[in-house]
Write a protein that holds these residues in place. Sequence first.
Motif, PDB file in Angstrom:
ATOM      1  N   GLY A  30      38.581  48.263  49.179  1.00 15.59           N
ATOM      2  CA  GLY A  30      38.509  47.805  50.570  1.00 15.59           C
ATOM      3  C   GLY A  30      38.148  46.343  50.721  1.00 15.59           C
ATOM      4  N   LEU A  31      37.851  45.693  49.636  1.00 12.08           N
ATOM      5  CA  LEU A  31      37.382  44.301  49.661  1.00 12.08           C
ATOM      6  C   LEU A  31      38.550  43.335  49.773  1.00 12.08           C
ATOM      7  CD1 LEU A  31      34.956  42.323  49.264  1.00 12.08           C
ATOM      8  CD2 LEU A  31      35.429  42.486  46.798  1.00 12.08           C
ATOM      9  N   GLN A  32      38.436  42.380  50.685  1.00 12.92           N
ATOM     10  CA  GLN A  32      39.398  41.278  50.746  1.00 12.92           C
ATOM     11  C   GLN A  32      38.940  40.235  49.731  1.00 12.92           C
ATOM     12  OE1 GLN A  32      39.986  39.712  54.700  1.00 12.92           O
ATOM     13  NE2 GLN A  32      39.750  41.746  55.595  1.00 12.92           N
ATOM     14  N   LEU A  33      39.636  40.152  48.627  1.00  9.23           N
ATOM     15  CA  LEU A  33      39.251  39.276  47.527  1.00  9.23           C
ATOM     16  C   LEU A  33      40.372  38.284  47.276  1.00  9.23           C
ATOM     17  CD1 LEU A  33      37.082  38.776  45.310  1.00  9.23           C
ATOM     18  CD2 LEU A  33      38.385  40.358  43.868  1.00  9.23           C
ATOM     19  N   ARG A  34      40.059  37.016  47.414  1.00  4.56           N
ATOM     20  CA  ARG A  34      41.063  35.978  47.182  1.00  4.56           C
ATOM     21  C   ARG A  34      40.445  34.832  46.405  1.00  4.56           C
ATOM     22  NH1 ARG A  34      40.197  36.888  52.121  1.00  4.56           N
ATOM     23  NH2 ARG A  34      39.449  35.630  53.731  1.00  4.56           N
ATOM     24  N   SER A  35      41.312  34.013  45.848  1.00  8.27           N
ATOM     25  CA  SER A  35      40.819  32.825  45.140  1.00  8.27           C
ATOM     26  C   SER A  35      41.587  31.610  45.617  1.00  8.27           C
ATOM     27  CB  SER A  35      40.955  32.993  43.621  1.00  8.27           C
ATOM     28  OG  SER A  35      42.305  33.082  43.252  1.00  8.27           O
ATOM     29  N   THR A  36      40.977  30.465  45.423  1.00  7.62           N
ATOM     30  CA  THR A  36      41.593  29.193  45.773  1.00  7.62           C
ATOM     31  C   THR A  36      42.172  28.562  44.512  1.00  7.62           C
ATOM     32  OG1 THR A  36      39.627  27.831  45.348  1.00  7.62           O
ATOM     33  CG2 THR A  36      39.788  28.883  47.527  1.00  7.62           C
ATOM     34  N   CYS A  37      42.754  27.412  44.660  1.00  5.17           N
ATOM     35  CA  CYS A  37      43.177  26.639  43.494  1.00  5.17           C
ATOM     36  C   CYS A  37      41.916  26.126  42.787  1.00  5.17           C
ATOM     37  CB  CYS A  37      44.072  25.468  43.917  1.00  5.17           C
ATOM     38  SG  CYS A  37      43.252  24.229  44.945  1.00  5.17           S
ATOM     39  N   ALA A  38      42.093  25.626  41.583  1.00  3.39           N
ATOM     40  CA  ALA A  38      40.977  25.007  40.869  1.00  3.39           C
ATOM     41  C   ALA A  38      40.464  23.826  41.691  1.00  3.39           C
ATOM     42  CB  ALA A  38      41.428  24.528  39.486  1.00  3.39           C
ATOM     43  N   PRO A  48      32.349  39.842  37.610  1.00  7.35           N
ATOM     44  CA  PRO A  48      32.209  41.210  38.132  1.00  7.35           C
ATOM     45  C   PRO A  48      30.815  41.504  38.696  1.00  7.35           C
ATOM     46  CG  PRO A  48      33.366  41.248  36.036  1.00  7.35           C
ATOM     47  CD  PRO A  48      32.835  39.846  36.216  1.00  7.35           C
ATOM     48  N   GLU A  49      29.779  41.055  38.010  1.00  7.50           N
ATOM     49  CA  GLU A  49      28.410  41.298  38.487  1.00  7.50           C
ATOM     50  C   GLU A  49      28.140  40.563  39.793  1.00  7.50           C
ATOM     51  OE1 GLU A  49      28.782  42.011  34.216  1.00  7.50           O
ATOM     52  OE2 GLU A  49      29.111  40.147  35.339  1.00  7.50           O
ATOM     53  N   ALA A  50      28.651  39.351  39.904  1.00 13.63           N
ATOM     54  CA  ALA A  50      28.440  38.571  41.130  1.00 13.63           C
ATOM     55  C   ALA A  50      29.191  39.194  42.308  1.00 13.63           C
ATOM     56  CB  ALA A  50      28.870  37.131  40.916  1.00 13.63           C
ATOM     57  N   MET A  93      40.405  39.190  38.706  1.00 12.10           N
ATOM     58  CA  MET A  93      40.583  39.486  40.132  1.00 12.10           C
ATOM     59  C   MET A  93      41.298  40.826  40.317  1.00 12.10           C
ATOM     60  SD  MET A  93      39.319  36.909  41.992  1.00 12.10           S
ATOM     61  CE  MET A  93      40.225  36.720  43.502  1.00 12.10           C
ATOM     62  N   GLU A  94      42.308  41.091  39.503  1.00  8.64           N
ATOM     63  CA  GLU A  94      43.033  42.352  39.610  1.00  8.64           C
ATOM     64  C   GLU A  94      42.106  43.536  39.308  1.00  8.64           C
ATOM     65  OE1 GLU A  94      45.872  44.413  41.066  1.00  8.64           O
ATOM     66  OE2 GLU A  94      45.973  42.222  40.962  1.00  8.64           O
ATOM     67  N   ARG A  95      41.286  43.384  38.277  1.00  8.01           N
ATOM     68  CA  ARG A  95      40.315  44.432  37.937  1.00  8.01           C
ATOM     69  C   ARG A  95      39.345  44.664  39.092  1.00  8.01           C
ATOM     70  NH1 ARG A  95      35.740  43.214  33.623  1.00  8.01           N
ATOM     71  NH2 ARG A  95      34.144  44.380  34.707  1.00  8.01           N
ATOM     72  N   LEU A  96      38.864  43.583  39.697  1.00  7.62           N
ATOM     73  CA  LEU A  96      37.898  43.696  40.791  1.00  7.62           C
ATOM     74  C   LEU A  96      38.529  44.305  42.042  1.00  7.62           C
ATOM     75  CD1 LEU A  96      36.086  40.330  40.159  1.00  7.62           C
ATOM     76  CD2 LEU A  96      35.065  42.619  39.987  1.00  7.62           C
ATOM     77  N   ARG A  97      39.792  44.008  42.289  1.00  4.75           N
ATOM     78  CA  ARG A  97      40.480  44.630  43.429  1.00  4.75           C
ATOM     79  C   ARG A  97      40.592  46.141  43.238  1.00  4.75           C
ATOM     80  NH1 ARG A  97      43.817  39.792  42.999  1.00  4.75           N
ATOM     81  NH2 ARG A  97      43.274  38.453  44.762  1.00  4.75           N
TER      82      ARG A  97
END
Length: 131
Positions: A93-101, A49-51, A84-88
Amino acid sequence: MHGILLFAHGARDAAWAWPFEAIAAHMRTHHVDGPVALAYLELMQPGLPEAVDALVRQGCQAITVVPMFLGAGGHVRRDLPALMERLRTEHPGLQLRSTCAIGESDAVNRALATAALALATESLAGPSTAP
């Protein structure tokens, strides 16, 4: 601007983080579309979250989180999606996604196999360098 956020587990020993810091530093020289940052799940700072907050303050409208885990265990399957859900919610307005490990990448697995083979082959030629 697009930020990249490497997400690692964290450890009590600060020396544990040096490979991740080296990876982030290398990526910073090649990612021209925005900043590259490093965050940890536990035991080290900054947390995810801080990052994310810091990258948003730097002007990132999109952030891709790359889990720096060799396998997709509970941290990648449960903890990361919840974060990720909390950060969304906190940054609508942020496009936030993650990749696989990272360990699920064929390129990483080939690189690790090559490095492991080189280390094993080198060990046959001389005394052990392990602690």
